[in-house]
Motif scaffolding. Structure first.
Motif, PDB file in Angstrom:
ATOM      1  N   TRP A  50       0.817  -1.110  -0.210  1.00 43.23           N
ATOM      2  CA  TRP A  50       0.054  -0.093   0.186  1.00 43.23           C
ATOM      3  C   TRP A  50       0.930   1.339  -0.033  1.00 43.23           C
ATOM      4  O   TRP A  50       1.868   1.292   0.723  1.00 43.23           O
ATOM      5  CB  TRP A  50      -0.710  -0.025   1.423  1.00 43.23           C
ATOM      6  N   SER A  51       0.479   2.255  -0.616  1.00 45.24           N
ATOM      7  CA  SER A  51       1.294   3.608  -0.663  1.00 45.24           C
ATOM      8  C   SER A  51       0.343   4.694  -0.659  1.00 45.24           C
ATOM      9  O   SER A  51      -0.947   4.700  -1.443  1.00 45.24           O
ATOM     10  CB  SER A  51       2.228   3.543  -1.809  1.00 45.24           C
ATOM     11  N   VAL A  52       0.462   5.703  -0.191  1.00 43.37           N
ATOM     12  CA  VAL A  52      -0.143   6.914  -0.373  1.00 43.37           C
ATOM     13  C   VAL A  52       0.577   8.039  -0.883  1.00 43.37           C
ATOM     14  O   VAL A  52       2.059   8.364  -0.407  1.00 43.37           O
ATOM     15  CB  VAL A  52      -0.865   7.357   1.263  1.00 43.37           C
ATOM     16  N   THR A  53       0.061   9.150  -1.804  1.00 47.56           N
ATOM     17  CA  THR A  53       0.711  10.120  -2.309  1.00 47.56           C
ATOM     18  C   THR A  53      -0.283  11.271  -2.310  1.00 47.56           C
ATOM     19  O   THR A  53      -1.522  10.975  -2.414  1.00 47.56           O
ATOM     20  CB  THR A  53       1.447   9.774  -3.820  1.00 47.56           C
ATOM     21  N   ALA A  54       0.162  12.498  -2.307  1.00 52.34           N
ATOM     22  CA  ALA A  54      -0.627  13.668  -2.580  1.00 52.34           C
ATOM     23  C   ALA A  54      -1.101  13.556  -3.815  1.00 52.34           C
ATOM     24  O   ALA A  54      -0.669  13.044  -4.831  1.00 52.34           O
ATOM     25  CB  ALA A  54       0.183  14.889  -2.176  1.00 52.34           C
ATOM     26  N   ASP A  55      -2.455  14.131  -3.904  1.00 56.54           N
ATOM     27  CA  ASP A  55      -3.304  14.148  -5.131  1.00 56.54           C
ATOM     28  C   ASP A  55      -3.948  15.334  -5.127  1.00 56.54           C
ATOM     29  O   ASP A  55      -4.367  16.063  -4.126  1.00 56.54           O
ATOM     30  CB  ASP A  55      -4.280  12.791  -5.007  1.00 56.54           C
ATOM     31  N   PRO A  56      -4.339  15.860  -6.175  1.00 54.54           N
ATOM     32  CA  PRO A  56      -5.260  17.202  -6.106  1.00 54.54           C
ATOM     33  C   PRO A  56      -6.419  17.228  -5.301  1.00 54.54           C
ATOM     34  O   PRO A  56      -6.854  18.256  -4.651  1.00 54.54           O
ATOM     35  CB  PRO A  56      -5.319  17.483  -7.572  1.00 54.54           C
ATOM     36  N   GLU A  57      -6.913  16.196  -5.179  1.00 50.66           N
ATOM     37  CA  GLU A  57      -8.162  15.833  -4.476  1.00 50.66           C
ATOM     38  C   GLU A  57      -8.247  15.493  -2.903  1.00 50.66           C
ATOM     39  O   GLU A  57      -8.808  15.439  -2.310  1.00 50.66           O
ATOM     40  CB  GLU A  57      -9.088  14.906  -5.148  1.00 50.66           C
ATOM     41  N   GLY A  58      -6.763  15.363  -2.556  1.00 50.51           N
ATOM     42  CA  GLY A  58      -6.498  14.782  -1.198  1.00 50.51           C
ATOM     43  C   GLY A  58      -5.036  13.915  -1.284  1.00 50.51           C
ATOM     44  O   GLY A  58      -4.114  14.200  -1.323  1.00 50.51           O
ATOM     45  N   THR A  59      -5.420  12.588  -1.104  1.00 53.19           N
ATOM     46  CA  THR A  59      -4.479  11.443  -0.948  1.00 53.19           C
ATOM     47  C   THR A  59      -4.929  10.359  -2.109  1.00 53.19           C
ATOM     48  O   THR A  59      -6.195  10.134  -2.120  1.00 53.19           O
ATOM     49  CB  THR A  59      -4.419  10.948   0.504  1.00 53.19           C
ATOM     50  N   ARG A  60      -4.049  10.036  -2.818  1.00 52.83           N
ATOM     51  CA  ARG A  60      -4.154   8.861  -3.772  1.00 52.83           C
ATOM     52  C   ARG A  60      -3.645   7.542  -2.964  1.00 52.83           C
ATOM     53  O   ARG A  60      -2.411   7.532  -2.481  1.00 52.83           O
ATOM     54  CB  ARG A  60      -3.713   9.068  -4.903  1.00 52.83           C
TER      55      ARG A  60
END
Length: 111
Positions: A50-60
């Motif tokens: 699992w990974s999280v990255t910044a996204d224009p809507e919040g977090t991907r």
């Protein structure tokens, strides 16, 4: 480590990474923990990452499932040739994504 991608699913959570990351760490048991990634290796063939990255809507949030047993025929047979596996993984991911959104009080969507 030899590994082969079995499936990948992603979603977006309308909250910043700094809020999503601790919730994900609490929800997913991990055997490896990175800055914004974690992995769980279980059984003789399974590895979930699992990974999280910044996204224009919040977090991907991205979830990948790997076969780490190599090209061993028993992996496919033991998993009924993976028939329906992608759909079950996507369904489970969607439920987890919604749970995180509920916990944080924000919208989520599959990507």
């Amino acid at each position: 480590m030899s590994r082969r991608l079995i499936t990948e699913v992603a979603g977006v959570i309308a909250a910043p990474v700094e809020e999503v990351w601790p919730v994900l760490v609490q929800r997913v048991p991990s055997t490896e923990l990175g800055e914004h990634s974690l992995a769980y290796q279980g059984g003789w063939w399974y590895r979930g990452e699992w990974s999280v990255t910044a996204d224009p809507e919040g977090t991907r949030l991205v979830h990948r499932v790997y076969n780490v047993a190599g090209n061993h025929w028993a992996v496919a047979l033991g998993n009924r040739l993976f028939i329906g596996f992608r759909e079950r993984t996507r369904r489970g991911f969607a439920e987890g994504l919604a749970h995180i959104g509920t916990q944080l009080g924000c919208a989520t969507r599959l990507a």
